[in-house]
Design a protein around this motif. Structure first.
Motif, PDB file in Angstrom:
ATOM      1  N   SER A 148       0.600  -1.098   0.026  1.00 42.78           N
ATOM      2  CA  SER A 148       0.015   0.232   0.085  1.00 42.78           C
ATOM      3  C   SER A 148       0.479   1.711   0.317  1.00 42.78           C
ATOM      4  O   SER A 148       2.086   1.005  -0.018  1.00 42.78           O
ATOM      5  CB  SER A 148      -1.335   0.265   1.916  1.00 42.78           C
ATOM      6  N   GLY A 149       0.406   2.571   0.822  1.00 42.89           N
ATOM      7  CA  GLY A 149       0.739   3.509   0.589  1.00 42.89           C
ATOM      8  C   GLY A 149       1.694   3.785   1.235  1.00 42.89           C
ATOM      9  O   GLY A 149       2.896   3.961   1.283  1.00 42.89           O
ATOM     10  N   GLY A 150       1.772   3.089   2.516  1.00 43.68           N
ATOM     11  CA  GLY A 150       2.154   3.269   3.660  1.00 43.68           C
ATOM     12  C   GLY A 150       2.947   2.316   3.838  1.00 43.68           C
ATOM     13  O   GLY A 150       4.085   1.564   5.135  1.00 43.68           O
ATOM     14  N   PHE A 178       5.899   5.523  -5.695  1.00 42.26           N
ATOM     15  CA  PHE A 178       5.369   5.585  -6.823  1.00 42.26           C
ATOM     16  C   PHE A 178       4.833   7.113  -6.993  1.00 42.26           C
ATOM     17  O   PHE A 178       4.861   7.466  -7.671  1.00 42.26           O
ATOM     18  CB  PHE A 178       4.246   4.251  -6.990  1.00 42.26           C
ATOM     19  N   ASP A 179       4.358   7.006  -5.299  1.00 37.33           N
ATOM     20  CA  ASP A 179       4.015   8.454  -5.500  1.00 37.33           C
ATOM     21  C   ASP A 179       4.718   9.468  -6.031  1.00 37.33           C
ATOM     22  O   ASP A 179       4.904  10.567  -5.897  1.00 37.33           O
ATOM     23  CB  ASP A 179       3.441   8.688  -3.889  1.00 37.33           C
ATOM     24  N   LYS A 180       6.035   9.363  -5.389  1.00 41.81           N
ATOM     25  CA  LYS A 180       7.293   9.831  -5.394  1.00 41.81           C
ATOM     26  C   LYS A 180       7.701  10.542  -6.225  1.00 41.81           C
ATOM     27  O   LYS A 180       8.585  11.599  -6.711  1.00 41.81           O
ATOM     28  CB  LYS A 180       7.980   9.052  -4.077  1.00 41.81           C
ATOM     29  N   ILE A 195       1.554   7.059 -13.052  1.00 37.82           N
ATOM     30  CA  ILE A 195       2.778   5.869 -13.688  1.00 37.82           C
ATOM     31  C   ILE A 195       2.308   5.090 -14.155  1.00 37.82           C
ATOM     32  O   ILE A 195       2.479   4.323 -15.304  1.00 37.82           O
ATOM     33  CB  ILE A 195       3.455   5.084 -11.876  1.00 37.82           C
ATOM     34  N   GLU A 196       1.149   3.968 -14.287  1.00 35.50           N
ATOM     35  CA  GLU A 196       0.896   2.756 -14.972  1.00 35.50           C
ATOM     36  C   GLU A 196      -0.252   3.440 -16.391  1.00 35.50           C
ATOM     37  O   GLU A 196       0.221   2.422 -17.080  1.00 35.50           O
ATOM     38  CB  GLU A 196      -0.852   1.950 -13.801  1.00 35.50           C
ATOM     39  N   LYS A 197      -0.654   4.797 -16.409  1.00 35.58           N
ATOM     40  CA  LYS A 197      -1.398   4.985 -17.990  1.00 35.58           C
ATOM     41  C   LYS A 197       0.245   5.620 -18.551  1.00 35.58           C
ATOM     42  O   LYS A 197       0.335   5.296 -19.922  1.00 35.58           O
ATOM     43  CB  LYS A 197      -1.734   6.556 -17.099  1.00 35.58           C
TER      44      LYS A 197
HETATM   45  O1  KG4 Z   1      -5.105   0.620   0.539  1.00 33.80           O
HETATM   46  P1  KG4 Z   1      -3.948   2.073  -0.653  1.00 33.80           P
HETATM   47  O2  KG4 Z   1      -5.459   2.646  -0.993  1.00 33.80           O
HETATM   48  O3  KG4 Z   1      -3.819   2.807   1.108  1.00 33.80           O
HETATM   49  C1  KG4 Z   1      -2.861   2.640   1.684  1.00 33.80           C
HETATM   50  O4  KG4 Z   1      -4.038   2.067   3.373  1.00 33.80           O
HETATM   51  O5  KG4 Z   1      -1.257   3.493   1.598  1.00 33.80           O
HETATM   52  O6  KG4 Z   1      -2.750   2.815  -0.741  1.00 33.80           O
HETATM   53  C2  KG4 Z   1      -2.628   3.746  -1.532  1.00 33.80           C
HETATM   54  C3  KG4 Z   1      -1.431   3.366  -2.925  1.00 33.80           C
HETATM   55  C4  KG4 Z   1      -0.887   5.122  -3.399  1.00 33.80           C
HETATM   56  O7  KG4 Z   1       0.523   4.651  -3.378  1.00 33.80           O
HETATM   57  C5  KG4 Z   1      -0.897   4.549  -4.341  1.00 33.80           C
HETATM   58  O8  KG4 Z   1      -0.013   5.418  -5.944  1.00 33.80           O
HETATM   59  C6  KG4 Z   1      -0.740   2.843  -4.917  1.00 33.80           C
HETATM   60  O9  KG4 Z   1      -1.511   2.732  -3.540  1.00 33.80           O
HETATM   61  N1  KG4 Z   1      -1.507   2.637  -6.277  1.00 33.80           N
HETATM   62  C7  KG4 Z   1      -0.653   1.943  -7.285  1.00 33.80           C
HETATM   63  C8  KG4 Z   1      -1.736   2.040  -7.508  1.00 33.80           C
HETATM   64  N2  KG4 Z   1      -2.866   2.117  -7.784  1.00 33.80           N
HETATM   65  C9  KG4 Z   1      -3.086   2.701  -6.182  1.00 33.80           C
HETATM   66  N3  KG4 Z   1       0.239   1.910  -7.582  1.00 33.80           N
HETATM   67  C10 KG4 Z   1       0.590   0.937  -8.506  1.00 33.80           C
HETATM   68  N4  KG4 Z   1      -0.015   0.331  -9.328  1.00 33.80           N
HETATM   69  C11 KG4 Z   1      -1.711   1.419  -9.184  1.00 33.80           C
HETATM   70  N5  KG4 Z   1      -2.437   0.820 -10.313  1.00 33.80           N
END
Ligand code: KG4
Ligand code: ZN
Length: 353
Positions: A148-150, A178-180, A195-197
């Motif tokens: 996830s993000g964290g 991915f976000d950074k 990034i995926e797009k």
């Molecule tokens: O699980 P989540 O909704 O929230 C947290 O618990 O952090 O995850 C969000 C993270 C973000 O960093 C976002 O960039 C990433 O999931 N994310 C993806 C995609 N969709 C969301 N990373 C890569 N490819 C994706 N399609």
């Protein structure tokens, strides 16, 4: 049994009602699901501002729960589950305190769920119309990858409720990377889908890839810790490699999509290799992937190829349930039903496995 699940750990406010029968081989039935997100507001700042997220949680929590319960009365609900950590303290408090009040007012059992455990169980939820065809495919022992993000965690599960953390990121989480990197490339937030797009226009294999290499467009990035014997991860060096590339004299606009594709491939290579190695070592029967990054198509397709080769079941939630939602919290509560005293449940930002 019908469970109301509440999720407010970060910038999403989720509430859902999920129904299931213990010992059933079918997945859990999704009866309602509402998610409000402050992502559009956060985009302005290029990331989540905790204060903004918490204020939005306060604003929408009651309408979101009301909508999720629009076809039910409190007497239809058997229990209330809430994600009580990890996450942002301001956001967490809103969900936890709301769930406590509802449990006390309606005299319902309250279950505190670790948000990361929620991501593991997201795959058990199934839309009402599809329930007849959906088998609960989880077979133990299993390896769960939570990305996830964290967090980026590898967890070994011998049965429901037993979580053994076998590896974790030493620095940035995969989603955070991915976000950074997206920010560095001038893309929007959240970075994963952006990034995926951008990467989708770049061939990563075959003749087309070679042609781009000859033209000098292609880039090579490291796969940190891919060969290490443990199951830990590290993504900050990969991010620094992108920083160096972007600031180098070789950086041209042609290279932006190339960097996005190579970065995505590098993250996927590391995640898949390490998870498959863990699956082999612990001789598991299934691999479960959850968390926002699990929505990534390349990650899904590479996992399918590698797990097929090993003869292991690979399980993903639908994309809608990869990112934060209330249904995954209700699902986790169904399989980990542990009632807590509302006075004793507190928000815990640093909760882990
Ligand atoms: O699980 P989540 O909704 O929230 C947290 O618990 O952090 O995850 C969000 C993270 C973000 O960093 C976002 O960039 C990433 O999931 N994310 C993806 C995609 N969709 C969301 N990373 C890569 N490819 C994706 N399609
Ligand atoms: Zn999450």
């Amino acid at each position: 049994m019908k469970i109301l699940g509440i999720e407010t750990t970060c910038d999403e406010t989720g509430a859902a009602v999920v129904e299931g029968k213990l010992n059933s081989t079918l997945g859990l039935k999704l009866l309602s699901n509402v998610v409000a997100s402050s992502v559009e507001l956060q985009k302005k700042y290029g990331g989540v501002v905790p204060e903004v997220a918490a204020r939005e949680q306060v604003r929408v929590i009651i309408p979101v729960i009301k909508e999720a319960l629009s076809e039910f009365s409190p007497k239809d609900i058997d229990a209330i589950a809430v994600a009580h950590g990890p996450g942002l303290i301001g956001s967490l408090l809103i969900g936890v305190e709301t769930a406590k009040v509802l449990a006390l007012a309606w005299n319902k059992p309250l279950i505190g769920i670790n948000h990361l455990v929620g991501h593991i169980y997201a795959n058990s939820v199934c839309e009402k119309s599809k329930i007849k065809n959906q088998k609960s495919k989880i077979e133990f022992p299993l390896i769960a990858l939570v990305v996830s993000g964290g967090h980026t965690d590898l967890v070994l599960m011998a049965e429901h409720g037993k979580f053994r953390l076998i590896g974790s990121t030493l620095d940035d989480a995969a989603g955070e990377a991915f976000d950074k990197v997206a920010k560095l490339l001038g893309l929007g937030y959240p970075g994963g889908p952006e990034i995926e797009k951008l990467a989708s226009s770049v061939p990563t294999k075959g003749e087309a890839r070679q042609r781009r290499q000859r033209l000098g467009f292609s880039v090579n990035l490291p796969r940190p810790m891919i060969g290490s014997k443990n199951f830990n991860f590290s993504f900050s060096g990969l991010k620094t490699a992108v920083v160096n590339l972007v600031h180098s004299s070789q950086f041209t606009v042609h290279r932006k999509s190339e960097i996005a594709a190579e970065f995505q491939q590098a993250v996927v290579d590391v995640l898949v290799t390490k998870t498959i190695n863990a699956a082999k070592k612990y001789r598991v029967k299934s691999i479960v992937v959850g968390g926002g990054v699990a929505a990534n198509e390349l990650l899904r397709s590479e996992f399918i190829v590698h797990s097929k080769r090993l003869g292991i079941e690979i399980i993903f939630p639908s994309k809608e349930f990869s990112v934060d939602n209330g249904a995954m919290i209700a699902a986790a509560a169904f399989y980990n039903f542990k009632k807590v005293d509302p006075e004793k449940l507190s928000a815990d930002p640093s909760l882990h496995f």
